[in-house]
Design a protein around this motif. Structure first.
Motif, PDB file in Angstrom:
ATOM      1  N   GLY A 129       0.849  -1.197   0.000  1.00 23.40           N
ATOM      2  CA  GLY A 129       0.000   0.000   0.000  1.00 23.40           C
ATOM      3  C   GLY A 129       0.876   1.235   0.000  1.00 23.40           C
ATOM      4  O   GLY A 129       2.102   1.132  -0.005  1.00 23.40           O
ATOM      5  N   PRO A 130       0.265   2.421   0.025  1.00 26.97           N
ATOM      6  CA  PRO A 130       1.055   3.660  -0.055  1.00 26.97           C
ATOM      7  C   PRO A 130       1.956   3.922   1.155  1.00 26.97           C
ATOM      8  O   PRO A 130       2.931   4.644   1.045  1.00 26.97           O
ATOM      9  CB  PRO A 130      -0.005   4.759  -0.165  1.00 26.97           C
ATOM     10  N   ALA A 131       1.610   3.367   2.306  1.00 30.87           N
ATOM     11  CA  ALA A 131       2.393   3.681   3.509  1.00 30.87           C
ATOM     12  C   ALA A 131       2.799   2.440   4.289  1.00 30.87           C
ATOM     13  O   ALA A 131       3.108   2.519   5.479  1.00 30.87           O
ATOM     14  CB  ALA A 131       1.595   4.618   4.407  1.00 30.87           C
ATOM     15  N   GLY A 132       2.792   1.311   3.628  1.00 31.33           N
ATOM     16  CA  GLY A 132       3.170   0.094   4.325  1.00 31.33           C
ATOM     17  C   GLY A 132       2.813  -1.135   3.513  1.00 31.33           C
ATOM     18  O   GLY A 132       2.286  -1.028   2.402  1.00 31.33           O
ATOM     19  N   ALA A 133       3.123  -2.272   4.088  1.00 30.90           N
ATOM     20  CA  ALA A 133       2.881  -3.518   3.370  1.00 30.90           C
ATOM     21  C   ALA A 133       2.522  -4.620   4.352  1.00 30.90           C
ATOM     22  O   ALA A 133       2.968  -4.603   5.504  1.00 30.90           O
ATOM     23  CB  ALA A 133       4.124  -3.901   2.566  1.00 30.90           C
ATOM     24  N   ILE A 134       1.712  -5.538   3.880  1.00 35.01           N
ATOM     25  CA  ILE A 134       1.384  -6.733   4.663  1.00 35.01           C
ATOM     26  C   ILE A 134       2.030  -7.917   3.966  1.00 35.01           C
ATOM     27  O   ILE A 134       1.876  -8.083   2.755  1.00 35.01           O
ATOM     28  CB  ILE A 134      -0.141  -6.949   4.763  1.00 35.01           C
ATOM     29  N   LEU A 135       2.771  -8.692   4.737  1.00 37.68           N
ATOM     30  CA  LEU A 135       3.391  -9.902   4.191  1.00 37.68           C
ATOM     31  C   LEU A 135       2.611 -11.103   4.707  1.00 37.68           C
ATOM     32  O   LEU A 135       2.554 -11.339   5.920  1.00 37.68           O
ATOM     33  CB  LEU A 135       4.858  -9.986   4.656  1.00 37.68           C
ATOM     34  N   VAL A 136       2.001 -11.835   3.797  1.00 36.89           N
ATOM     35  CA  VAL A 136       1.325 -13.075   4.178  1.00 36.89           C
ATOM     36  C   VAL A 136       2.326 -14.202   3.993  1.00 36.89           C
ATOM     37  O   VAL A 136       2.854 -14.406   2.898  1.00 36.89           O
ATOM     38  CB  VAL A 136       0.051 -13.322   3.342  1.00 36.89           C
ATOM     39  N   ARG A 137       2.595 -14.873   5.094  1.00 35.11           N
ATOM     40  CA  ARG A 137       3.653 -15.882   5.086  1.00 35.11           C
ATOM     41  C   ARG A 137       3.201 -17.182   4.417  1.00 35.11           C
ATOM     42  O   ARG A 137       1.998 -17.452   4.332  1.00 35.11           O
ATOM     43  CB  ARG A 137       4.087 -16.134   6.531  1.00 35.11           C
ATOM     44  N   PRO A 138       4.162 -17.972   3.966  1.00 36.86           N
ATOM     45  CA  PRO A 138       3.800 -19.234   3.323  1.00 36.86           C
ATOM     46  C   PRO A 138       2.869 -20.059   4.221  1.00 36.86           C
ATOM     47  O   PRO A 138       3.094 -20.174   5.426  1.00 36.86           O
ATOM     48  CB  PRO A 138       5.163 -19.931   3.155  1.00 36.86           C
ATOM     49  N   GLY A 139       1.817 -20.575   3.635  1.00 36.20           N
ATOM     50  CA  GLY A 139       0.779 -21.264   4.392  1.00 36.20           C
ATOM     51  C   GLY A 139      -0.491 -20.433   4.448  1.00 36.20           C
ATOM     52  O   GLY A 139      -1.585 -20.943   4.597  1.00 36.20           O
ATOM     53  N   GLY A 140      -0.309 -19.114   4.369  1.00 38.99           N
ATOM     54  CA  GLY A 140      -1.460 -18.217   4.289  1.00 38.99           C
ATOM     55  C   GLY A 140      -2.171 -17.957   5.598  1.00 38.99           C
ATOM     56  O   GLY A 140      -3.289 -17.447   5.609  1.00 38.99           O
ATOM     57  N   ARG A 142      -0.444 -16.583   8.618  1.00 41.41           N
ATOM     58  CA  ARG A 142       0.139 -15.499   9.410  1.00 41.41           C
ATOM     59  C   ARG A 142       0.422 -14.292   8.530  1.00 41.41           C
ATOM     60  O   ARG A 142       0.869 -14.440   7.385  1.00 41.41           O
ATOM     61  CB  ARG A 142       1.449 -15.950  10.084  1.00 41.41           C
ATOM     62  N   ALA A 143       0.157 -13.115   9.105  1.00 44.07           N
ATOM     63  CA  ALA A 143       0.438 -11.860   8.398  1.00 44.07           C
ATOM     64  C   ALA A 143       1.396 -11.019   9.233  1.00 44.07           C
ATOM     65  O   ALA A 143       1.240 -10.899  10.441  1.00 44.07           O
ATOM     66  CB  ALA A 143      -0.853 -11.098   8.159  1.00 44.07           C
ATOM     67  N   ASP A 144       2.398 -10.474   8.571  1.00 41.40           N
ATOM     68  CA  ASP A 144       3.306  -9.515   9.196  1.00 41.40           C
ATOM     69  C   ASP A 144       3.024  -8.150   8.581  1.00 41.40           C
ATOM     70  O   ASP A 144       3.019  -8.015   7.358  1.00 41.40           O
ATOM     71  CB  ASP A 144       4.773  -9.896   8.941  1.00 41.40           C
ATOM     72  N   CYS A 145       2.787  -7.164   9.424  1.00 39.75           N
ATOM     73  CA  CYS A 145       2.424  -5.825   8.927  1.00 39.75           C
ATOM     74  C   CYS A 145       3.615  -4.886   9.094  1.00 39.75           C
ATOM     75  O   CYS A 145       4.134  -4.728  10.199  1.00 39.75           O
ATOM     76  CB  CYS A 145       1.227  -5.284   9.694  1.00 39.75           C
ATOM     77  N   TRP A 146       4.040  -4.283   7.987  1.00 39.32           N
ATOM     78  CA  TRP A 146       5.259  -3.469   7.976  1.00 39.32           C
ATOM     79  C   TRP A 146       4.928  -2.028   7.664  1.00 39.32           C
ATOM     80  O   TRP A 146       4.220  -1.734   6.707  1.00 39.32           O
ATOM     81  CB  TRP A 146       6.219  -3.997   6.902  1.00 39.32           C
ATOM     82  N   CYS A 147       5.482  -1.162   8.463  1.00 36.01           N
ATOM     83  CA  CYS A 147       5.302   0.267   8.247  1.00 36.01           C
ATOM     84  C   CYS A 147       6.523   0.769   7.467  1.00 36.01           C
ATOM     85  O   CYS A 147       7.648   0.654   7.947  1.00 36.01           O
ATOM     86  CB  CYS A 147       5.246   0.928   9.618  1.00 36.01           C
ATOM     87  N   VAL A 148       6.288   1.301   6.303  1.00 37.60           N
ATOM     88  CA  VAL A 148       7.406   1.783   5.472  1.00 37.60           C
ATOM     89  C   VAL A 148       6.856   2.819   4.502  1.00 37.60           C
ATOM     90  O   VAL A 148       5.743   2.694   4.006  1.00 37.60           O
ATOM     91  CB  VAL A 148       8.096   0.601   4.736  1.00 37.60           C
ATOM     92  N   ARG A 149       7.629   3.869   4.272  1.00 38.24           N
ATOM     93  CA  ARG A 149       7.065   4.964   3.461  1.00 38.24           C
ATOM     94  C   ARG A 149       8.154   5.754   2.752  1.00 38.24           C
ATOM     95  O   ARG A 149       9.342   5.598   3.035  1.00 38.24           O
ATOM     96  CB  ARG A 149       6.259   5.902   4.359  1.00 38.24           C
ATOM     97  N   VAL A 150       7.663   6.614   1.867  1.00 33.59           N
ATOM     98  CA  VAL A 150       8.527   7.606   1.224  1.00 33.59           C
ATOM     99  C   VAL A 150       8.308   8.906   1.996  1.00 33.59           C
ATOM    100  O   VAL A 150       7.171   9.272   2.266  1.00 33.59           O
ATOM    101  CB  VAL A 150       8.105   7.814  -0.245  1.00 33.59           C
ATOM    102  N   ALA A 151       9.379   9.584   2.347  1.00 29.86           N
ATOM    103  CA  ALA A 151       9.252  10.749   3.230  1.00 29.86           C
ATOM    104  C   ALA A 151       8.587  11.949   2.552  1.00 29.86           C
ATOM    105  O   ALA A 151       7.953  12.749   3.204  1.00 29.86           O
ATOM    106  CB  ALA A 151      10.623  11.144   3.758  1.00 29.86           C
ATOM    107  N   GLU A 152       8.709  12.073   1.250  1.00 35.66           N
ATOM    108  CA  GLU A 152       8.154  13.222   0.527  1.00 35.66           C
ATOM    109  C   GLU A 152       6.618  13.268   0.689  1.00 35.66           C
ATOM    110  O   GLU A 152       5.938  12.298   0.357  1.00 35.66           O
ATOM    111  CB  GLU A 152       8.535  13.082  -0.957  1.00 35.66           C
ATOM    112  N   PRO A 153       6.064  14.383   1.198  1.00 36.93           N
ATOM    113  CA  PRO A 153       4.637  14.394   1.550  1.00 36.93           C
ATOM    114  C   PRO A 153       3.668  14.514   0.375  1.00 36.93           C
ATOM    115  O   PRO A 153       2.512  14.110   0.494  1.00 36.93           O
ATOM    116  CB  PRO A 153       4.507  15.613   2.467  1.00 36.93           C
TER     117      PRO A 153
END
Lengths: 210, 74
Positions: A129-140, A142-153
């Motif tokens: 997504g625009p401000a993060g990503a969800i990683l669905v692990r093998p098996g489907g 478990r989900a890991d939710c990651w906060c990551v972004r581009v600093a430019e507003p």
């Protein structure tokens, strides 16, 4: 996946580079951490009821805490795919054209419906997504939710996704190293807290990860 | 025709276009690419489905070179 690590990894030099083993260990920690929050409240509730059934209201408060705390963590995870509108409509339309060039037909169609781009990786299936990503692990499951972004507003959302997607494709482990893990837990816990229109994307990722 | 684009507030901006045989256009594209690196952008090229690569020199044979900004944990 990577020929060269992401240059952004240098900014978080103290973090060990994420790999499947380290990620699995962090996930176990998350599970233990969640249990440490829930277990004592449930234990106290059970003890109160065993000692004095009239303490039912207090036991109910303990159970409510045991339910609410994991819900708050899952909500924090779901927040990684929520984002404010940025940039102008014209910029977004232009950015969508570029994003469309970067992904295949199915991912383009899923993005149009849900606002998330599905990307298969070695660690699992990503929803970007625009401000993060969800990683669905093998098996489907478990989900890991990651906060990551581009600093430019002022960059439009589709360009934000394109930034993250290119970084992810260049160095998946580096991408996960740079990102902040906001939540790790069952896919169903995240699913209930992301916006309704995004749920088909999570379902598709879970299916692809099985 | 190869293109150098930068993702920015407008969606994206085309910074340079070149063909291998046009030395002047190549020179302009290389200079623009280096100027963007100086500004803190990273050069990226797609290398097949689901793969991308960061480049430090302008790959003249690439169809599309995309300049992106750094990412960080939110």
């Amino acid at each position: 996946m990577a020929a060269e690590p992401l240059p952004e990894v240098a900014a978080v030099y103290w973090r060990p580079r994420v790999d499947a083993r380290r990620l699995a260990r962090r996930e176990r920690w998350w599970t233990a951490y969640s249990f440490a929050h829930v277990g004592p409240f449930l234990g106290i509730a059970a003890l109160l009821m065993a000692l004095q059934p009239l303490a039912f209201p207090l036991a109910a408060i303990c159970v409510a805490h045991a339910v609410l705390i994991p819900m708050l963590y899952a909500s924090r995870g779901a927040n990684v795919v929520r984002s404010k509108a940025t940039g102008t409509e014209a910029a977004q339309a232009r950015a969508l054209g570029l994003l469309g060039d970067l992904v295949g037909h199915d991912a383009r169609e899923l993005h149009a419906r849900t606002g998330l781009v599905l990307e298969r990786g070695e660690l699992g299936v990503w929803l970007v997504g625009p401000a993060g990503a969800i990683l669905v692990r093998p098996g489907g499951r478990r989900a890991d939710c990651w906060c990551v972004r581009v600093a430019e507003p002022d960059i439009p959302p589709a360009d934000r996704i394109a930034h993250l997607l290119l970084a992810l494709r260049a160095d998946e482990a580096g991408f996960a190293t740079v990102s902040n893990l906001a939540f790790s837990g069952a896919v169903r816990r995240v699913r209930g807290r992301i916006p309704r229109e995004m749920r088909p994307a999570l379902d598709a990722a879970a299916k692809a990860a099985r | 025709m190869s293109r150098l684009i930068r993702m920015d507030q407008t969606g994206h901006t085309t910074l340079a276009e070149w063909t291998a045989g046009d030395a002047e256009a190549v020179e302009r594209a290389v200079a623009e690419f280096r100027a963007q690196l100086e500004l803190g952008y990273y050069g990226m090229v797609s290398t097949g489905e689901g793969h991308a690569e960061q480049v430090r020199e302008l790959p003249l044979d690439a169809e599309l070179v995309i300049m992106r900004l750094p990412i960080s944990g939110g």
